[in-house]
Design a protein around this motif. Sequence first.
Motif, PDB file in Angstrom:
ATOM      1  N   GLN A   2      -6.153   3.333  -0.622  1.00  0.00           N
ATOM      2  CA  GLN A   2      -5.129   2.158  -0.921  1.00  0.00           C
ATOM      3  C   GLN A   2      -3.907   2.623  -1.148  1.00  0.00           C
ATOM      4  OE1 GLN A   2      -6.332  -0.960  -1.153  1.00  0.00           O
ATOM      5  NE2 GLN A   2      -8.346   0.096  -0.645  1.00  0.00           N
ATOM      6  N   ALA A   3      -3.195   2.871  -0.032  1.00  0.00           N
ATOM      7  CA  ALA A   3      -1.640   3.182   0.149  1.00  0.00           C
ATOM      8  C   ALA A   3      -0.766   1.931  -0.632  1.00  0.00           C
ATOM      9  CB  ALA A   3      -1.181   3.267   1.432  1.00  0.00           C
ATOM     10  N   ILE A   4       0.150   2.595  -1.137  1.00  0.00           N
ATOM     11  CA  ILE A   4       1.217   1.496  -1.620  1.00  0.00           C
ATOM     12  C   ILE A   4       2.680   1.962  -1.434  1.00  0.00           C
ATOM     13  CG2 ILE A   4       1.338   2.673  -3.835  1.00  0.00           C
ATOM     14  CD1 ILE A   4       1.439  -0.433  -4.914  1.00  0.00           C
ATOM     15  N   ARG A   5       3.614   1.074  -1.001  1.00  0.00           N
ATOM     16  CA  ARG A   5       5.118   1.326  -0.875  1.00  0.00           C
ATOM     17  C   ARG A   5       5.513   0.541  -1.641  1.00  0.00           C
ATOM     18  NH1 ARG A   5       6.000   0.606   4.870  1.00  0.00           N
ATOM     19  NH2 ARG A   5       5.499   2.843   5.106  1.00  0.00           N
ATOM     20  N   VAL A   6       6.742   1.024  -2.368  1.00  0.00           N
ATOM     21  CA  VAL A   6       7.733   0.382  -3.436  1.00  0.00           C
ATOM     22  C   VAL A   6       9.084   0.653  -2.824  1.00  0.00           C
ATOM     23  CG1 VAL A   6       8.253   0.290  -5.732  1.00  0.00           C
ATOM     24  CG2 VAL A   6       6.066   1.065  -5.388  1.00  0.00           C
ATOM     25  N   THR A   7       9.873  -0.548  -2.890  1.00  0.00           N
ATOM     26  CA  THR A   7      11.046  -0.479  -2.430  1.00  0.00           C
ATOM     27  C   THR A   7      11.859  -1.215  -3.633  1.00  0.00           C
ATOM     28  OG1 THR A   7      10.329  -1.033  -0.474  1.00  0.00           O
ATOM     29  CG2 THR A   7      12.701  -1.603  -0.660  1.00  0.00           C
ATOM     30  N   THR A  18      -0.164   7.615  -1.254  1.00  0.00           N
ATOM     31  CA  THR A  18      -1.490   7.524  -0.775  1.00  0.00           C
ATOM     32  C   THR A  18      -2.277   8.774  -1.740  1.00  0.00           C
ATOM     33  OG1 THR A  18      -1.178   9.103   1.121  1.00  0.00           O
ATOM     34  CG2 THR A  18      -0.908   6.678   1.450  1.00  0.00           C
ATOM     35  N   ALA A  19      -1.930   9.073  -2.891  1.00  0.00           N
ATOM     36  CA  ALA A  19      -2.554  10.430  -3.359  1.00  0.00           C
ATOM     37  C   ALA A  19      -3.948  10.114  -3.796  1.00  0.00           C
ATOM     38  CB  ALA A  19      -1.779  10.888  -4.512  1.00  0.00           C
ATOM     39  N   SER A  20      -4.221   8.660  -4.431  1.00  0.00           N
ATOM     40  CA  SER A  20      -5.344   8.612  -4.800  1.00  0.00           C
ATOM     41  C   SER A  20      -6.122   7.568  -3.916  1.00  0.00           C
ATOM     42  CB  SER A  20      -5.287   8.069  -6.297  1.00  0.00           C
ATOM     43  OG  SER A  20      -6.332   7.441  -6.880  1.00  0.00           O
ATOM     44  N   PHE A  24      -4.134   1.157  -8.018  1.00  0.00           N
ATOM     45  CA  PHE A  24      -3.548   0.916  -9.228  1.00  0.00           C
ATOM     46  C   PHE A  24      -2.850   2.419  -9.701  1.00  0.00           C
ATOM     47  CE2 PHE A  24      -3.316   1.797 -13.896  1.00  0.00           C
ATOM     48  CZ  PHE A  24      -2.438   0.758 -14.265  1.00  0.00           C
ATOM     49  N   ASP A  25      -3.762   3.436  -9.383  1.00  0.00           N
ATOM     50  CA  ASP A  25      -3.230   5.001  -9.632  1.00  0.00           C
ATOM     51  C   ASP A  25      -1.982   5.149  -8.852  1.00  0.00           C
ATOM     52  OD1 ASP A  25      -5.018   5.171 -11.489  1.00  0.00           O
ATOM     53  OD2 ASP A  25      -6.482   6.406 -10.194  1.00  0.00           O
ATOM     54  N   ASN A  26      -2.309   4.849  -7.318  1.00  0.00           N
ATOM     55  CA  ASN A  26      -1.155   4.931  -6.626  1.00  0.00           C
ATOM     56  C   ASN A  26       0.373   4.322  -6.827  1.00  0.00           C
ATOM     57  OD1 ASN A  26      -2.265   6.811  -4.827  1.00  0.00           O
ATOM     58  ND2 ASN A  26      -3.171   5.204  -3.449  1.00  0.00           N
ATOM     59  N   ARG A  27       0.201   2.986  -7.426  1.00  0.00           N
ATOM     60  CA  ARG A  27       1.079   2.144  -7.813  1.00  0.00           C
ATOM     61  C   ARG A  27       1.903   2.919  -8.940  1.00  0.00           C
ATOM     62  NH1 ARG A  27       0.265  -3.506  -8.866  1.00  0.00           N
ATOM     63  NH2 ARG A  27       2.083  -4.447  -8.041  1.00  0.00           N
ATOM     64  N   VAL A  28       1.077   3.325 -10.108  1.00  0.00           N
ATOM     65  CA  VAL A  28       1.574   3.948 -11.164  1.00  0.00           C
ATOM     66  C   VAL A  28       2.671   5.246 -10.575  1.00  0.00           C
ATOM     67  CG1 VAL A  28       1.226   5.243 -13.250  1.00  0.00           C
ATOM     68  CG2 VAL A  28       0.060   3.163 -12.801  1.00  0.00           C
TER      69      VAL A  28
END
Length: 89
Positions: A2-7, A18-20, A24-28
């Motif tokens: 579950q990759a996440i990108r924050v801008t 994409t570590a986890s 939710f963990d990736n977002r944190v």
Amino acid sequence: HQAIRVTHLPTGIQVHCTASSSQFDNRVRALEMLRTKLLARQVAAREELERTERKQQRGTGDRSEKFRTYNFQRDDISDNLLGKSFGSF
């Protein structure tokens, strides 16, 4: 994954995580990375400002900047700002 990108919109800094396998963990983790990058950018800007201020205060040491002249052979100090010469110091 579950990759996440924050801008960060004001600066345009993007962080990709994409570590986890948990979103939710990736977002944190991504928000922590973004906070770290923003803090590093703020510290660098502050250091650059201090560096330029110090450089302006220091001067170049040219002859035109010197306002006090010491002559040890004659035991004399000339202050060019005051226009006076002081002997026997």
